[in-house]
Structure formats: C-alpha cells, structure tokens
Motif scaffolding. Structure first.
Motif, PDB file in Angstrom:
ATOM      1  N   THR A  87       1.878  -1.736   2.237  1.00 47.14           N
ATOM      2  CA  THR A  87       3.380  -1.736   2.739  1.00 47.14           C
ATOM      3  C   THR A  87       3.681  -0.194   3.409  1.00 47.14           C
ATOM      4  OG1 THR A  87       3.954  -3.856   1.525  1.00 47.14           O
ATOM      5  CG2 THR A  87       5.546  -2.583   2.518  1.00 47.14           C
ATOM      6  N   LYS A  88       3.257   0.688   2.495  1.00 45.33           N
ATOM      7  CA  LYS A  88       3.478   1.981   2.997  1.00 45.33           C
ATOM      8  C   LYS A  88       2.906   2.375   4.042  1.00 45.33           C
ATOM      9  CE  LYS A  88       3.626   6.643   0.743  1.00 45.33           C
ATOM     10  NZ  LYS A  88       4.920   6.956   0.935  1.00 45.33           N
ATOM     11  N   MET A  89       1.645   1.961   4.301  1.00 44.01           N
ATOM     12  CA  MET A  89       1.032   2.243   5.691  1.00 44.01           C
ATOM     13  C   MET A  89       1.489   1.685   6.854  1.00 44.01           C
ATOM     14  SD  MET A  89      -3.210   2.578   4.564  1.00 44.01           S
ATOM     15  CE  MET A  89      -3.216   0.882   3.754  1.00 44.01           C
ATOM     16  N   GLU A  90       1.864   0.444   6.620  1.00 41.09           N
ATOM     17  CA  GLU A  90       2.796  -0.231   7.670  1.00 41.09           C
ATOM     18  C   GLU A  90       3.746   0.435   8.187  1.00 41.09           C
ATOM     19  OE1 GLU A  90       2.722  -4.402   6.522  1.00 41.09           O
ATOM     20  OE2 GLU A  90       0.604  -4.842   6.876  1.00 41.09           O
ATOM     21  N   PHE A  91       4.339   0.708   7.166  1.00 42.58           N
ATOM     22  CA  PHE A  91       5.835   1.494   7.365  1.00 42.58           C
ATOM     23  C   PHE A  91       5.545   2.682   8.098  1.00 42.58           C
ATOM     24  CE2 PHE A  91       9.172   4.394   5.960  1.00 42.58           C
ATOM     25  CZ  PHE A  91      10.335   3.706   6.492  1.00 42.58           C
ATOM     26  N   HIS A  92       4.732   3.530   7.742  1.00 43.80           N
ATOM     27  CA  HIS A  92       4.428   4.735   8.266  1.00 43.80           C
ATOM     28  C   HIS A  92       3.816   4.767   9.728  1.00 43.80           C
ATOM     29  CE1 HIS A  92       6.072   7.364   5.164  1.00 43.80           C
ATOM     30  NE2 HIS A  92       5.558   6.753   4.137  1.00 43.80           N
TER      31      HIS A  92
ATOM     32  N   LYS B 210      -0.790  -4.029  -2.866  1.00 40.85           N
ATOM     33  CA  LYS B 210       0.241  -4.402  -1.791  1.00 40.85           C
ATOM     34  C   LYS B 210       1.199  -3.410  -1.430  1.00 40.85           C
ATOM     35  CE  LYS B 210      -0.032  -9.278  -3.120  1.00 40.85           C
ATOM     36  NZ  LYS B 210       0.697 -10.524  -3.809  1.00 40.85           N
ATOM     37  N   LEU B 211       1.664  -2.554  -2.324  1.00 41.05           N
ATOM     38  CA  LEU B 211       2.387  -1.250  -2.138  1.00 41.05           C
ATOM     39  C   LEU B 211       1.896  -0.552  -0.989  1.00 41.05           C
ATOM     40  CD1 LEU B 211       5.080   0.381  -2.744  1.00 41.05           C
ATOM     41  CD2 LEU B 211       3.967   1.111  -4.607  1.00 41.05           C
TER      42      LEU B 211
END
Length: 980
Positions: A86-91, A82-83
C-alpha cells in the motif's frame, strides 16, 4: 543499507541480496526484512521506490502465503507486506510525497494541484494508507501478552521495533488528513463529506488508543517520544477549528537512535558487579585475614592477637563503610547521569519540537507572504474588475436609459398609432356619412325631379285636357250656335227648350270659368315648383362643392395617416428585426466563444463522458426543433417575435455546451474518434454561426435553414454512441492474432486506397479537361506513388517483424512472444491502425479535392499525417530489431521512400493549388466612397481575425501535440516499462 542506497542511488544491490534470502521459509526473517525495507522506503534514496515497484507482485504473493498461518509471525508478516505494498502504491500515485511523508502545508497544497477532486481522492487514499498502518498496530498488540513486561524481552522487542516506523507514518498521515478535511469542508457541502467524517472518527479513536498504549511501554520511552492526540476530534463543520489543531510531533532522541543500545542501569550493575568481583579476587589473592598471611610480621614481633583482631575488624569496618559510601556515590552518580541524560533528551526533544515549530512558522510565514502577494494581486484585479464593473454598470445604465427612451418612444408611437386608427375610423365614418348624405341628396334630387316631371306631365295633361275641353266647348259652342241658328226658328216654338238651353249654357260658362281658374292655379303651382326646384339645384350644387372639398380634405388626411402608419410599421419592423439581430449576434458570440474554447490550450486538460455529451446533443436537437417552428411562425407573421427570441438564446446556450462537452469528450477518446468528434464539433459550430449570421441578414432571414446543424448534431450523437464504454478488452493471448489481423487490415486498406485512386484517376480522365485534368492527374499520380511506397514499407515491416519474432521467441510460440512483449505488440497494433486510417482519410481527401468539394490544405495535412504514422510503424518495428539486420535496412529504405512520396504529394498539391487558384478582380467603379470605406474596414477586421485565429491555431497545435505525447506515453506504458 540506507547509506548503500544513497551511495549507488538505488536499491539494486539490496534486492539482489534479498532475492537469495529464504523469506518464504522463515517468518522471523521475513518480519525483519519488512522492518528493514520499511526503513529504506522512509530514509533511503528516492530511487528505492522505483527499483522496488517491480517486486510488488512477489510481495503480494508472499503476503497471501503467510496469511494462511494463523499463529506466530504468519499473520504479522502478511499484514506488514500488505502495508508495504500500500505504501509503494501511494507513493507511486503521489510522487510529490517523500518516503518519510514530511511535507510543508504549501507542498501539500501543491500536491493537490488546487483541485477539490484531487484533494478528495488524496484523502481517500490517505484513509486507506492509515487503515493498513492501524491494522498492523492492532495485530502486533493483540499478539503480545500485555499482562507481562513483554517490552523488555527479546521476543517482544522484535515485534515492537517496526512500530516506531508505523508511529512516524501515522503522525504525518493524521496531520495531513485533518488539514485536507478542513480544506474539503471549505469547498464542498457537509452532507457530501459525511462518509469521510465517519471514517476519520473511527481511525481517530483507534490511533488515540494505540498511541496511549504505546506511550506506557518501557521499550518506547527511551527510543521515541510519542505525541498524545487531543481529547476530542476536530470539528470540521467549524472552519475556525483549524487554528486549534496542533500537528503531532514524534521526537527520536539522538543517543537512542539504535534499539540495540544497552540500558544505563545494566551498565551500573555491571560496574558494581565488576567492583565486587575485583574485591573477591583481592580477598582470594591476599586472604580474608592477616592471620593466614605468610607475611604476618606482627605476630613475629610479638603483637597481641586481640589487638590485631580488633585492628583488622576496624579496618574491615572502615573498608566496608568506604565500599558502601563508594557504592552510594556510584549509584547517585549513575542516577544523576540518567537524570541528566533524560533531561538532555527532553531538552533535545523540545529543541527539535521548537525547530519543527520554527520551520512550520517559516513555512506558514512564507505561505502567508505568498497569500499576501496573491491577495494584493487579487485586490488589484478586484479594483480593475470594480472599475470595469462600474464602467459596465454605467454603460448598462446608459443602455437601460436608452432602452427606456426607446420604450417610451415606442409607447408614444403605439399611442399615436392608436389615435391615428381612431381618427381614421372617425374620418371613415364621416366619409360614410357624407357619402350617405350625398346619396340621400341625390335620391331627394331624383325624387324632386321625378315629382317635377310628374307635376309637369300632370299639368300638361290638365292643360291638354282643358284645351280639349275648350276645343270641345268651342265645337259645342259652334254647334250650339249652329243649333241656335237652327233653333232660332224654333225658339219661338219651344220656350221650355230655350230656357233649358240657356241654363245649360250658363252651366258651361261656369264650368269654363272654373277650368280657367284651375289652370291659373296649376300655373302658379308650376312656377312655385320651378322656383323650389331651382333653389334645390342651387343648394345641391353648393353642398356638392362643400362635400367635394371636405372629401378631398379627408382623403388627404387619410393618405397622410396611411403613410404615417406605413412609416410606423416599417420602424416597428426595423426595431423588431434589430432586436432579432441583437439576439442572434449575442448567440453567435456565445457559439464563437465555445469554438474559441475548443482551441484554448487551458481547455485541453478537461475531459468528459460520452453519456453527458449525448444528453447535451438530445437537448440541443429538441431546442432546434422548437427554434425551427418559431422561425416558421415568425416568417408567417413578422410580429410573432415572442417565441423566437427565447428559443434563439436557449439554442446558443445548448449548442455552446454541446461543443465544449464534445471537445472535453474527445480529450479522453482514442485518436481517430477524437479527431472525428472534434472536427464535427467545429463543423457544427460553423453551421450554427452561419445560421445565426443568416438570421441577421434581412435578405437571408427567410432562407435561413438549420437542417445542417441538425445533421451535425446527429453525427456527433453517432460518435458519442461509439465512444460509450462497451466493456471489451483484448486478452494477452489474443495479441498475436490481433497483430496479424491489424497488419492484414492495414495492407487491405492500402490496397483499397490504391484501387480507389486508380478509379478516381480514370473518372478524372473521362470527365475533366484542361487545367483541372492536369492538376488531378498530378495529384492522383503522386498519391498512387505514396500508396505504393506505403505498401513496400508494410511488407518490409512484416518481414522485420517475422525476423524479430523468430529470433526472440526461442522455444516459445509467436503468440507467447507477443503476449510476453505486450507493450511492443500494442505499439505495433497502434501504428498499424494509424497507417490504415491515414490511408483511408487521405483517399477521402483526394476524392473531395478531385470533386472540387475539398481543400488542398486538407490533402497536404493527410499526407503528412500518413507519413507520421508510417514513421511510428518504423519506430515500433525498430525497437526489438537487430541493428545489423538486412530487413531493418530495407525498412529504413522504404521509410525514406515514403517520405519522398509524401514530399511529392505535398509539392504536387501546392503546384495544383497555385495553378487552379484564380484571383478575383473586384470592380470598384460602381462603388461609392462609403461602400469602399466599409469594405476596407471589413477587410481590416478580417485580417485581424485571421491573425488571431492563426495564433490560436498554433497554440492549439502545440497543446495538442503535448497532450498527444502524454496520452501516447500512458497508453504505451513509458512510465512503467523501462525498455521503451
């Protein structure tokens, strides 16, 4: 892996290997994959993110699968996946942030584009990102038994190793969150950011506790230097607290970059063990004493056994002492080496921190230098603005003084008007009194004449009576004489009768004397009355002359006063109308400014909602009704200006707001409603400008009508209702049916357009003659040719589309093929809609041109637009077509036919325009020099306005095309789908 991503500039090889690993069957392997993938996202090539986004759904499915396991690595893998998602979506949402999250303050400001809304959203996304990091942190610690030294075991280190990447991410996220919150508190009220502060406080406490617990673990002490957060969280309500904030810096020693290095103590123990092993081997080989040595020559030489034993023991003691000293020396050397390495690590950490601080100071100095330059520019702009403000204030003071003088003049005029009214009332009263006096004099004159007439008649009657009495007396005297003569004879006979007769005669004589005296008295009275009458006549004539002179004077004053009042009223009406003209002119400028903002490229990025547009149109319609009532009241009473001016100012404000909001709403709307809405906004602004221009013209103020503005507002409201979100969405299973429906609707629209053109051509032949008939036949004939070319292109597109579906679907159905290639299908649908819409709009434009209500330019633009739409349909059809396809050749040939037909429409339209246009020959013979100069200035102003408008239209066209390509790219998924 990291070097490989930089070598091939991507992560294709990495994912090709990962896809063969049993990540769904081995939790430990999945955990280590997450660790490696996390490091690749942080330190790998920038294309790792782009190559990994397509596997985001697989990672989500794997996270849900591992989430069903409540023991071991199951929950850890689920949270870690999940982390990573979330990191891919943020970047992906924030491409300015690198994978390792290292940015300067200036880059952070550029990431938010200096927009408080972007900073607000970025803070929320960082909170979500940090929440996932803290969840993994807490889950790892809760899975370990902290009562034992788990950090030195292989199982504990396997779980703790990924937390190094988490600590690096958390330090940057915490730093950026603090800076963004200080920036938000400088722009927004504190109550709005209460939720942000509460969420930050919760994450601050968790992160501080986790950093403290991590720094106490032996595993992290030799691999990473964890920063400590301050005792209390930052106070965002105090802006100066930002200077007290220190960015947390995580330091990784150079020699401890790999967690697989063995501890130094193990090396020392290994050296000691090897030394002892060497000694044991020496004893095994040479023996523990010389007595067992076969080469013991001392015994052969006759030495004493006790001496040898003592010597041997002495040597053993020295050897043991030397060994112990050697071991102590080695231990001290190892401790010194460890201390030196630790000191070196500390110095390197301090050096790294100093470098970081130096870099930060350089960034801050560069930022401050930039701010200084901006402040200098702002200072220069402020000085210019101050000078312009001083000039404006001076002009305002001059205008205010002028207004005060005008106000004083107006007050003086009002006072003079009031004095003139009072004088007019006094003069009127004097005229009335004079007229009354003249009437009284005439009445007295009549009474005197009547009394004189009566006196004259009475005197005549009395004189007649006296004459009659005299005649009677004479007759009586004659009779008496006769009787005297008759009675003389008898006088003697009757003495008594004689005495009586004498007495009678004496009485008659007395009566005659009294009558004579009375007649004389009446004569004297008549003379006195005649004298008095003459005197009254003289007085009356004198008074009439004086009254006539005074009346003429008063009439002259009254005429002067009435002319002054008319001049004053005319001046007052002119001043009131000038005030109306000024207000209408300012309102017109406000509406024109709103129209200019529609063409402003800087306004293209602004968007708005349909609900806000509807609220503005309702307010504008209500104000328009009040303005219509105030206008009617002003026309009935030109002095009723108090209600018209406020309504006019409010009308301009609401109309301008409606136009700007309509333009902002059109930027977020589909193409067809957006074009209609933008055109209606321009039409509404033009009608409002026309209405305000009519209010400025004295000859047109009575005929000024705002019903056309009301109609435009109603149409804008209708488009706004259409743009309100309906919550409808097309499923992928329905895309196939929708393609067929849209293609059928396009064909039907083209057929309808061709039919309408034929009907218009028939009507034109029946009703038009001469040049107009020739122009209309040429234009409608070219439009018919264009419709036929489009019909051929649509049929060719259908054939090519059918060939693409049959060749690409395999064993699947056409609907499944459309659903699988949804982007391509949506492109076909969009292109079909554009062709049908363009055909309908072009027919409407042709109809307006034939009726004489439209412009030739609109028809040319519509024909070019439909050509562009057909080109879009051709491009959408060619995407998946075989380059050697016969249907593709037919489609390209049909596209060339459409271009030729479009060129024919444009050429016929231009020729018709040149044939129809007539140049107006102006008659300057009756114009004066001033009028000619005035019209020359108006023509120059119009030329400048048209040049400025042309430049703005070109800029607007460029920005609209840019925005159209951006919106089309977002709608078609150019950034997500690599096939397009």
């Amino acid at each position: 892996c990291i070097l490989g991503t930089h070598h091939e500039k991507g992560a294709q090889t990495f994912w090709s290997v990962v896809n063969r690993l049993p990540l769904s069957g081995n939790a430990v392997l999945c955990w280590k994959f997450c660790h490696v993938f996390h490091k690749l996202l942080r330190d790998g090539h920038s294309n790792v993110l782009k190559d990994s986004v397509r596997y985001k759904n697989e990672l989500s499915d794997m996270s849900r699968m591992w989430g069903h396991l409540s023991e071991g690595y199951g929950q850890l893998c689920s949270i870690y996946l999940k982390l990573l998602r979330t990191k891919m979506e943020f970047h992906t949402k924030n491409p300015r942030f690198p994978g390792n999250l290292q940015m300067s303050d200036r880059q952070l400001d550029e990431a938010g584009e200096s927009d408080v809304n972007n900073f607000f959203q970025l803070t929320v996304e960082m909170f979500d990102y940090l929440e996932c990091e803290l969840n993994l942190f807490q889950t790892v610690f809760s899975s370990l038994d902290m009562s034992r030294s788990v950090s030195v075991t292989a199982a504990g280190q396997c779980r703790l190793a990924p937390l190094i990447q988490v600590i690096l991410d958390c330090s940057h996220l915490y730093d950026y969150t603090v800076k963004l919150l200080f920036k938000l508190h400088s722009c927004l009220p504190a109550d709005t950011l209460q939720g942000h502060r509460d969420r930050f406080l919760e994450q601050f406490r968790k992160l501080k506790d986790l950093f403290y617990r991590s720094s106490n673990l032996q595993y992290f002490k030799r691999l990473i230097q964890i920063p400590q957060l301050p005792e209390n969280p930052p106070n965002f309500l105090r802006a100066s607290a930002l200077s007290e904030h220190i960015s947390p810096v995580v330091v990784i020693p150079a020699e401890a970059s790999s967690p697989d290095n063995e501890p130094i103590t193990d090396l020392v123990e290994m050296d000691t063990a090897s030394q002892s092993l060497f000694d044991n081997k020496f004893d095994d080989i040479f023996g523990s004493s010389f007595s067992s040595d076969p080469f013991n020559f001392s015994s052969q030489n006759g030495m004493n056994k006790d001496d040898k034993d003592r010597l041997i023991e002495q040597l053993y003691g020295e050897i043991a002492a030397l060994k112990e000293e050697l071991e102590n020396f080695k231990a001290e050397s190892a401790r010194g080496a460890v201390q030196l390495r630790g000191r070196t690590s500390e110095l390197e950490a301090e050096l790294a921190e100093q470098r970081h601080l130096k870099q930060q100071a350089q960034d801050e100095s560069e930022f401050l230098r930039t701010e200084l330059e901006e402040l200098k520019k702002q200072r220069e702009d402020t000085e210019k603005a101050q000078r312009s403000l001083t000039e404006i204030e001076r002009r305002a003071q001059a205008n205010e003084q002028r207004y005060s003088k005008l106000k004083e003049k107006y007050s003086e005029l009002v006072q003079n008007h009031a004095d003139l009214l009072r004088k007019n009332a006094e003069v009127t009263k004097q005229v009335t009194v004079a007229r009354q006096a003249q009437g009284d004099m005439e009445r007295e004159k009549k009474e005197l004449e009547d009394s004189f007439q009566r006196v004259s008649e009475q005197a005549q009657r009395k004189s007649q009576e006296q004459a009659e009495v005299l005649d009677m007396l004479k007759r009586e005297l004659a009779a008496s004489r006769q009787e005297l003569q008759v009675l003389q004879g008898t006088l003697e006979s009757s003495t008594q009768a004689g005495a009586e007769q004498s007495t009678r005669i004496a009485g008659l004589e007395q009566e005659r004397d009294s009558l004579s005296r009375e007649a004389e008295r009446h004569g004297e009275e008549m003379a006195a009355l005649r004298a008095e009458l003459q005197q009254l006549r003289d007085t009356l004539s004198h008074e009439q002359e004086s009254s006539k002179v005074e009346l003429e004077t008063l009439q002259t004053q009254l005429r002067d006063k009435e002319s002054g009042e008319r001049v004053q009223q005319q001046r007052w009406a002119e001043e009131q109308f000038a005030l109306l003209q000024g207000t209408a002119r300012e309102a017109q400028r406000m509406v024109q400014d709103a129209l200019g903002r529609l063409e402003d490229p800087a306004h293209i990025g602004c968007t708005g909602s349909a609900d806000c547009l509807l609220s503005r149109t309702v307010a504008a319609s209500e104000c328009l009704e009040r303005l219509r009532g105030a206008h009617s009241q002003y026309l009935s009473n030109r002095e009723a200006m108090g209600s018209l001016l406020p309504c006019l100012a409010l009308f301009a404000h609401l109309i301008s707001d409606t136009l700007v909001q309509g333009s902002a709403t059109s930027h977020a709307a589909p193409m067809e409603p957006a074009d209609r809405l933008l055109e209606l906004c321009r039409q509404c602004g033009s009608e409002a400008v026309s209405y305000l221009s009519a209010l400025q013209d004295p000859g047109m103020v009575e005929g000024a009508d705002c019903s056309s503005v009301t109609t435009c507002l109603g149409r804008i409201s209708a488009v706004g209702e259409e743009l309100r979100p309906r919550g409808l969405d097309v499923k992928q299973e329905e895309l196939g049916d929708l393609v067929d429906k849209e293609m059928a609707a396009t064909a039907a629209a083209i057929e309808t357009a061709a039919t309408r053109i034929e009907e218009m051509l028939t009507k034109a032949r029946a009703g038009d003659t001469g040049v107009k008939l020739e122009v209309n036949e040429r234009i409608l004939g070219s439009c018919t040719g264009l419709m036929q070319a489009i019909r051929v292109l649509v049929l060719a597109s259908k054939d090519l589309q059918r060939e693409i579906v049959e060749s690409g679907r395999g064993a699947a159905s056409p609907k499944e093929f459309y659903a699988k290639n949804s982007r391509w299908t949506e492109g076909l649908i969009s292109a079909s809609k554009a062709v049908g819409w363009g055909a309908t709009v072009m027919v409407d434009a042709a109809d307006m041109v034939v009726q004489g209500k439209g412009t030739f330019e609109e028809l040319m633009v519509c024909s070019r637009e439909i050509a562009a739409s057909t080109a879009q349909l051709v491009a959408a059809s060619k995407v998946k077509a075989d380059k050697d396809s016969a249907n593709l050749c037919k489609l390209q040939q049909a596209s060339r036919g459409v271009n030729q037909a479009t060129a024919s429409v444009v050429a016929s339209t231009k020729a018709g325009k040149l044939q129809v246009e007539e140049k107006d020959n102006m008659d300057f013979s009756s114009m004066t020099l001033t009028q000619i100069k005035r019209q020359e200035m108006d023509s120059q102003v119009r030329v400048l306005e048209l040049e400025n408008q042309l430049q703005k239209e070109r800029q607007k066209l460029g920005e609209l095309r840019k925005k159209h390509y951006e919106l089309a790219g977002v709608a078609e998924g150019w950034e997500e789908d690599g096939e397009w």
